[in-house]
Enzyme design. Structure first.
Site, PDB file in Angstrom:
ATOM      1  N   ARG A   1      91.290 -53.635  83.846  1.00 26.45           N
ATOM      2  CA  ARG A   1      91.637 -54.991  84.222  1.00 26.45           C
ATOM      3  C   ARG A   1      92.523 -55.192  85.404  1.00 26.45           C
ATOM      4  NH1 ARG A   1      92.766 -53.709  78.568  1.00 26.45           N
ATOM      5  NH2 ARG A   1      91.157 -54.684  77.160  1.00 26.45           N
TER       6      ARG A   1
ATOM      7  N   LYS B   1      96.307 -54.389  77.023  1.00 26.55           N
ATOM      8  CA  LYS B   1      96.809 -55.576  76.234  1.00 26.55           C
ATOM      9  C   LYS B   1      97.714 -55.122  74.964  1.00 26.55           C
ATOM     10  CE  LYS B   1      93.087 -58.769  77.311  1.00 26.55           C
ATOM     11  NZ  LYS B   1      92.154 -59.846  76.576  1.00 26.55           N
TER      12      LYS B   1
ATOM     13  N   HIS C   1      86.954 -59.031  87.028  1.00 28.47           N
ATOM     14  CA  HIS C   1      86.287 -58.897  85.708  1.00 28.47           C
ATOM     15  C   HIS C   1      85.060 -58.339  85.765  1.00 28.47           C
ATOM     16  CE1 HIS C   1      86.016 -59.339  81.403  1.00 28.47           C
ATOM     17  NE2 HIS C   1      84.744 -60.017  81.630  1.00 28.47           N
TER      18      HIS C   1
ATOM     19  N   ARG D   1      84.469 -54.908  86.112  1.00 30.42           N
ATOM     20  CA  ARG D   1      84.662 -54.165  84.839  1.00 30.42           C
ATOM     21  C   ARG D   1      83.554 -54.357  83.932  1.00 30.42           C
ATOM     22  NH1 ARG D   1      88.741 -53.019  80.724  1.00 30.42           N
ATOM     23  NH2 ARG D   1      88.650 -54.310  78.827  1.00 30.42           N
TER      24      ARG D   1
ATOM     25  N   HIS E   1      89.295 -51.536  74.351  1.00 30.53           N
ATOM     26  CA  HIS E   1      88.883 -52.582  73.422  1.00 30.53           C
ATOM     27  C   HIS E   1      89.414 -51.995  72.174  1.00 30.53           C
ATOM     28  CE1 HIS E   1      85.387 -54.376  76.047  1.00 30.53           C
ATOM     29  NE2 HIS E   1      86.601 -55.023  76.070  1.00 30.53           N
TER      30      HIS E   1
ATOM     31  N   TYR F   1      78.661 -56.294  76.429  1.00 26.67           N
ATOM     32  CA  TYR F   1      78.192 -55.469  77.588  1.00 26.67           C
ATOM     33  C   TYR F   1      76.849 -54.937  77.421  1.00 26.67           C
ATOM     34  CZ  TYR F   1      82.948 -55.992  79.239  1.00 26.67           C
ATOM     35  OH  TYR F   1      84.126 -56.562  79.313  1.00 26.67           O
TER      36      TYR F   1
END
Length: 298
Positions: free
Chosen positions: A148, A172, A242, A245, A268, A277
């Site tokens: 990211r 995150k 993004h 990514r 994730h 995706y």
């Protein structure tokens, strides 16, 4: 009310481990709602809210030209706030208990093609010296690791291990993950580091990527960098970190990578996040299937 909001802020940062940027977004949304009910209903206490008041806010946002997606995000902030109030036993029932999200069109994320990435990384000439080497490495790192934008900006010098061909990033909710890097990236890192040591002054020494004046990168700089370089090879409307990514994940899946492995590389927490995706890889699969199956040869 300020004391409750400060407690909510601490909850988001310490327990939920959200970034300061995310937390500020939540608090801003709550602050806008607080102003609305004060003006429209002359009410100051957020603990005594009913759904009709929230509905009035939704209508006013919509009348003001705010998109359904943005309204849903603001309501998500409010939902989190009232869940916190429930958890801390400051209310008995959330006023948003039966709220249903507004319908919003799905944003189509169109990845770059392998040809477009080949053009920018192998055929376009980057400027000589520090900035050119840095810019190419940033683009290549986005494309070959799927990190990211915030992870790249905050990448620490000591977390780039060229000898073991890995980088450690903080994702995150402060989750760390180790990502392998390709030999070609290791070579680019060595070239970049040679130039980095020659900078006249380095203020943010622990940051791996720096501006020419020796300070940490910022969000707008990285976005402009990607947009500027990709505009030279692609006519796609959206050109951002993004999308790189997204391209990373799509190209891996198109070339046979296991979706669980892609999930781990992307950082994730659930497979559902990675499955967005798969639409591109499914399109590729359909193309191969259509050409290869004997029933389609008749």
């Amino acid at each position: 009310m300020e004391k409750i909001k400060n407690s909510f802020k601490d909850y988001l940062m310490l327990e939920k481990k959200y970034s300061l940027h995310t937390v500020n977004g939540y608090l801003n949304d709550i602050g806008f709602f607080e102003k609305f009910i004060l003006i429209e209903f002359e009410q100051k206490d957020l603990l005594e809210i009913n759904y009709s008041q929230i509905r009035s806010w939704i209508v006013s946002l919509s009348d003001g030209g705010i998109s359904n997606s943005s309204i849903n995000r603001k309501i998500a902030s409010l939902k989190s706030f009232y869940k916190f109030l429930l958890k801390t036993k400051q209310i008995d029932k959330s006023p948003l208990l039966k709220h249903k999200a507004l319908k919003a069109p799905k944003k189509l994320q169109i990845p770059f093609s392998e040809k477009e990435l080949d053009l920018i990384l192998n055929q376009i000439k980057f400027p000589d010296g520090f900035e050119g080497l840095r810019d190419k490495l940033i683009i290549d790192l986005f494309y070959t690791t799927g990190i990211r934008r915030a992870e790249l900006i905050n990448l620490k010098f000591q977390n780039v291990d060229a000898s073991n061909a890995t980088i450690k990033v903080l994702g995150k909710r402060n989750k760390e993950r180790i990502i392998p890097i390709l030999p070609i990236i290791v070579d680019e890192i060595q070239l970049y580091l040679e130039q980095r040591t020659q900078l006249e002054r380095i203020s943010d020494k622990d940051c791996f990527f720096l501006l020419l004046k020796g300070v940490k990168l910022n969000d707008s700089f990285v976005y402009r960098l990607i947009n500027t370089y990709l505009s030279g090879v692609s006519e796609k409307v959206k050109k951002s970190p993004h999308i790189l990514r997204h391209t990373f994940a799509t190209h891996l899946l198109n070339n046979g990578a296991d979706i669980n492995s892609v999930k781990e590389l992307l950082g994730h927490s659930s497979l559902a996040s990675t499955q967005v995706y798969t639409h591109s890889s499914l399109a590729e699969l359909k193309k191969v299937y259509s050409v290869a199956h004997p029933r389609n040869q008749k």
